[in-house]
Design an enzyme around this catalytic site. Structure first.
Site, PDB file in Angstrom:
ATOM      1  N   LYS A 127      16.291  23.181  -2.424  1.00 16.62           N
ATOM      2  CA  LYS A 127      16.018  24.418  -3.158  1.00 16.62           C
ATOM      3  C   LYS A 127      17.307  25.175  -3.439  1.00 16.62           C
ATOM      4  CE  LYS A 127      13.500  28.804  -2.677  1.00 16.62           C
ATOM      5  NZ  LYS A 127      14.700  29.663  -2.700  1.00 16.62           N
TER       6      LYS A 127
ATOM      7  N   LYS B 193      22.909  24.138   0.184  1.00 14.18           N
ATOM      8  CA  LYS B 193      23.170  22.717  -0.091  1.00 14.18           C
ATOM      9  C   LYS B 193      24.644  22.457  -0.391  1.00 14.18           C
ATOM     10  CE  LYS B 193      21.651  21.349  -4.062  1.00 14.18           C
ATOM     11  NZ  LYS B 193      21.109  22.703  -4.117  1.00 14.18           N
TER      12      LYS B 193
ATOM     13  N   LYS C 174      26.935  26.135 -12.443  1.00 15.39           N
ATOM     14  CA  LYS C 174      27.848  27.174 -11.933  1.00 15.39           C
ATOM     15  C   LYS C 174      29.233  26.616 -11.667  1.00 15.39           C
ATOM     16  CE  LYS C 174      25.577  28.592  -8.316  1.00 15.39           C
ATOM     17  NZ  LYS C 174      24.520  27.543  -8.314  1.00 15.39           N
TER      18      LYS C 174
ATOM     19  N   ASP D 261      15.370  21.290  -7.450  1.00 19.06           N
ATOM     20  CA  ASP D 261      14.395  20.409  -6.815  1.00 19.06           C
ATOM     21  C   ASP D 261      13.882  19.319  -7.751  1.00 19.06           C
ATOM     22  OD1 ASP D 261      13.027  22.074  -8.444  1.00 19.06           O
ATOM     23  OD2 ASP D 261      11.505  22.665  -7.003  1.00 19.06           O
TER      24      ASP D 261
END
Length: 278
Positions: free
Chosen positions: A14, A19, A45, A129
């Site tokens: 998520k 992560k 990003k 996801d």
């Protein structure tokens, strides 16, 4: 260890679950263990490699937009302990498909024969996801050996993890990547491992390791460094070194059992009972 075939893994989870923090610290940990690492950030990003480089590097998609001759050194950068870093990048918000951008980047890296170099580990840090086909490219195109899912004990994080497992089920049947396991990221001191253990058991998988909550992670990121570099002797840095070793030695690649909506609702009820019990 260094003579083994290249280990190719991807991290999914998520958005906002930590992560990229885990992926970048693991890249630093693998490099600390003497391995030659390629880290590919697959997020619009373009910040997956910031703590490895100390700054944000140009993204390959932005370079491609300039429509000028491109050379390897324009997009492949050396960071901490010579971890090689690439940022895929993506379109501006509302201006295009980020998933399609990943497909384009993979095609470019293939043309440049980046994957043919002598890597010990290739890491993909992938956004979200897997609701979009583009983000499933590392799995679908068989670029990786296994997926590792990062989750906390929060329900929406587990919900996203379950969606990822559904994608793994789909592509595993097409000889795509398998699941290597769950990485439990304690985003607070109140993280409840029992919840993640129940979910992993229901899905016929296991928790490979737990990254403990530590303010040192946030402090290191503010310095644009991994905790492995910034505080190499800290307990949380040691956790990443140990996790890297577990991933190297992990042989349990498998197809998980994703939960249907009814089972997810039952899991939600059990989580509610767990967090509200006295």
């Amino acid at each position: 260890m260094l003579n083994k075939e290249c280990l190719k893994i991807a991290f999914y989870g998520k958005g906002g679950i930590g992560k990229s923090t885990i992926a970048s610290n693991l890249s630093a940990a693998f490099a600390t263990l003497g391995m030659k690492v390629l880290h590919i950030g697959c997020d619009p990003k373009g910040d997956s490699t910031r703590t490895l480089m100390g700054y944000k590097i140009p993204t390959l998609l932005n370079i491609l937009e300039k429509d000028t001759p491109i050379y390897e050194e324009d997009f492949l950068f050396k960071g901490y302990k010579n971890v090689h870093c690439i940022e895929a990048g993506g379109p501006k918000p509302g201006m295009g498909c980020a998933g399609r951008g990943i497909i384009t980047v993979i095609e470019e890296l293939t043309d440049f024969k980046i994957f043919d170099k002598q890597w010990d580990v290739i890491i993909y840090d992938v956004l979200g996801d897997v609701v979009c086909g583009g983000f499933s490219t590392p799995i679908r195109e068989k670029l990786i050996d296994a997926v590792y899912i990062v989750t906390s004990s929060e329900f929406m994080s587990i919900y996203a993890a379950n969606n990822i497992m559904k994608s793994i089920n789909t592509f595993s049947s097409m000889n795509g990547a398998l699941l290597g396991g769950i990485i439990h990221n304690c985003r607070s001191s109140n993280s409840n491992i029992e919840i993640v253990q129940k979910f992993s058991k229901d899905c016929n998988t296991s928790i490979l390791d737990t990254i403990p909550y530590s303010k040192n992670l946030g402090v290191s990121e503010l310095k644009a460094k991994t905790v492995v570099e910034n505080l190499p002797n800290s307990p949380v840095s040691y956790s990443f070194i140990q996790l890297a070793k577990k991933i190297i030695n992990n042989k349990d690649y498998h197809i998980p059992n994703s939960l249907d909506d009814n089972l997810m609702e039952k899991l939600s009820e059990s989580i509610l009972k767990e967090i509200t019990k006295e």
